[in-house]
Write a protein that holds these residues in place. Structure first.
Motif, PDB file in Angstrom:
ATOM      1  N   ASN A   6      -9.781  -4.947   3.663  1.00 40.74           N
ATOM      2  CA  ASN A   6      -8.674  -5.135   2.727  1.00 40.74           C
ATOM      3  C   ASN A   6      -7.441  -5.673   3.461  1.00 40.74           C
ATOM      4  O   ASN A   6      -6.330  -5.578   2.976  1.00 40.74           O
ATOM      5  CB  ASN A   6      -8.357  -3.844   1.969  1.00 40.74           C
TER       6      ASN A   6
ATOM      7  N   THR B 204     -10.675  -2.911  -2.115  1.00 39.06           N
ATOM      8  CA  THR B 204     -11.312  -2.537  -0.852  1.00 39.06           C
ATOM      9  C   THR B 204     -11.658  -3.731   0.022  1.00 39.06           C
ATOM     10  O   THR B 204     -11.873  -3.569   1.219  1.00 39.06           O
ATOM     11  CB  THR B 204     -12.606  -1.740  -1.110  1.00 39.06           C
ATOM     12  N   THR B 205     -11.743  -4.911  -0.570  1.00 43.03           N
ATOM     13  CA  THR B 205     -12.092  -6.091   0.211  1.00 43.03           C
ATOM     14  C   THR B 205     -11.399  -7.322  -0.374  1.00 43.03           C
ATOM     15  O   THR B 205     -11.210  -7.411  -1.581  1.00 43.03           O
ATOM     16  CB  THR B 205     -13.620  -6.295   0.279  1.00 43.03           C
ATOM     17  N   ILE B 206     -11.027  -8.242   0.507  1.00 44.65           N
ATOM     18  CA  ILE B 206     -10.364  -9.466   0.056  1.00 44.65           C
ATOM     19  C   ILE B 206     -11.405 -10.507  -0.336  1.00 44.65           C
ATOM     20  O   ILE B 206     -11.305 -11.140  -1.379  1.00 44.65           O
ATOM     21  CB  ILE B 206      -9.417 -10.009   1.142  1.00 44.65           C
TER      22      ILE B 206
ATOM     23  N   LYS C 220       0.834  -1.205   0.000  1.00 43.42           N
ATOM     24  CA  LYS C 220       0.000   0.000   0.000  1.00 43.42           C
ATOM     25  C   LYS C 220       0.867   1.253   0.000  1.00 43.42           C
ATOM     26  O   LYS C 220       0.598   2.207  -0.725  1.00 43.42           O
ATOM     27  CB  LYS C 220      -0.943   0.001   1.205  1.00 43.42           C
TER      28      LYS C 220
END
Length: 103
Positions: free
Chosen positions: A54, A40-42, A32
């Motif tokens: 995330n 935004t999300t895994i 990052k």
């Protein structure tokens, strides 16, 4: 296998997931900072998780809470395992793939 042994095996796998999540989240932080993390999300709700993050740690926490509930309610253990085990496996597989691909 008695349910106590099943629960102990799952707890051991969850501990492994926790240790791997710490390493994976540290690697995600590095990526990052370098500007490479753009998601935004895994996992999605379709994959069975109610958490949206995330980072891997919150998913491990969700599974730990579910494990606590599993170990206290052995009457519904079989049904609960049907949703728990695939999520744990997906988490472990995803972290392993991430580790392999982020070297």
């Amino acid at each position: 296998m008695p349910h106590t042994q099943v629960i102990e095996q799952l707890k051991a796998s969850l501990q492994t997931a926790y240790r791997q999540a710490i390493d994976a989240d540290a690697r995600l932080d590095q990526l990052k900072k370098a500007g490479h993390v753009k998601f935004t999300t895994i996992f999605t709700a379709e994959e069975g998780f109610s958490t949206s993050s995330n980072r891997f740690g919150p998913y491990v926490k969700e599974l730990a809470l579910e494990m606590d509930a599993l170990s206290h309610n052995t009457e519904t253990l079989a049904a609960a395992l049907e949703s728990y085990v695939p999520k744990l496996a997906l988490l472990l597989q995803t972290m392993q793939a991430f580790k392999s691909n982020s070297k």
